[in-house]
Design a protein around this motif. Sequence first.
Motif, PDB file in Angstrom:
ATOM      1  N   LEU A  70      41.617  28.587  40.726  1.00  0.00           N
ATOM      2  CA  LEU A  70      42.205  28.833  40.520  1.00  0.00           C
ATOM      3  C   LEU A  70      43.180  28.061  39.619  1.00  0.00           C
ATOM      4  O   LEU A  70      44.651  28.784  39.589  1.00  0.00           O
ATOM      5  N   ASP A  71      43.147  27.458  39.704  1.00  0.00           N
ATOM      6  CA  ASP A  71      44.194  26.330  38.510  1.00  0.00           C
ATOM      7  C   ASP A  71      43.899  26.861  37.143  1.00  0.00           C
ATOM      8  O   ASP A  71      44.628  26.564  36.113  1.00  0.00           O
ATOM      9  N   ASN A  72      43.266  27.603  36.726  1.00  0.00           N
ATOM     10  CA  ASN A  72      42.851  28.625  35.030  1.00  0.00           C
ATOM     11  C   ASN A  72      44.095  28.775  35.304  1.00  0.00           C
ATOM     12  O   ASN A  72      44.741  30.647  35.542  1.00  0.00           O
ATOM     13  N   PRO A  73      44.744  28.449  34.081  1.00  0.00           N
ATOM     14  CA  PRO A  73      45.862  29.486  33.597  1.00  0.00           C
ATOM     15  C   PRO A  73      45.656  31.163  33.051  1.00  0.00           C
ATOM     16  O   PRO A  73      46.746  31.746  32.862  1.00  0.00           O
ATOM     17  N   ALA A  74      44.392  31.319  32.635  1.00  0.00           N
ATOM     18  CA  ALA A  74      44.174  32.618  32.055  1.00  0.00           C
ATOM     19  C   ALA A  74      43.765  33.279  33.196  1.00  0.00           C
ATOM     20  O   ALA A  74      43.815  33.809  32.552  1.00  0.00           O
ATOM     21  N   LEU A  75      44.174  33.430  34.660  1.00  0.00           N
ATOM     22  CA  LEU A  75      43.948  34.198  35.696  1.00  0.00           C
ATOM     23  C   LEU A  75      45.106  35.057  35.476  1.00  0.00           C
ATOM     24  O   LEU A  75      46.151  34.670  35.747  1.00  0.00           O
ATOM     25  N   SER A  76      44.567  36.224  35.681  1.00  0.00           N
ATOM     26  CA  SER A  76      46.165  37.577  35.637  1.00  0.00           C
ATOM     27  C   SER A  76      46.136  37.340  37.157  1.00  0.00           C
ATOM     28  O   SER A  76      45.659  36.220  37.980  1.00  0.00           O
TER      29      SER A  76
END
Length: 144
Positions: A70-76
């Motif tokens: 969930l640290d992935n900044p690409a997640l909407s």
Amino acid sequence: MNIRIYHNPACGTSRNTLAMIRNAGIEPEIVDYIKNPISREELKSLIEKAGLRVRDAVRAKGDLYAELGLDNPALSDDELLDAMAANPKLINRPFVVTPDAVRLCRPSEVVLDILPAPQKGPFTKEDGEVVIDAQGKRVTSKGK
């Protein structure tokens, strides 16, 4: 008085927030969202009414956050909401709803800004930090 707290009894911040609500003489509706998960739609509404971004409402502590990437900044926002709805421990807490406002009460003292009644006595958090003194005045810690 209609006050609702989305509460996790295992969380010290949530317990302190609930105690401050009660210290104002208010018995809130308590929603244990771990045992009774809230809907994705309700979660989205709470976040919007609190004026937050979805990412601000995700609890980044704990292994689950990292395990799910969930640290992935690409997640909407939709992906984050789906993760929180499926795993309520990922919801930052506590959210408090009063007739006038919704807030994510981190730190717990944020609740004092939205309660419709003053504190009825002194209040000290579980960690020993004094929040309300014997005269009923809010105490501010240095550096906060």
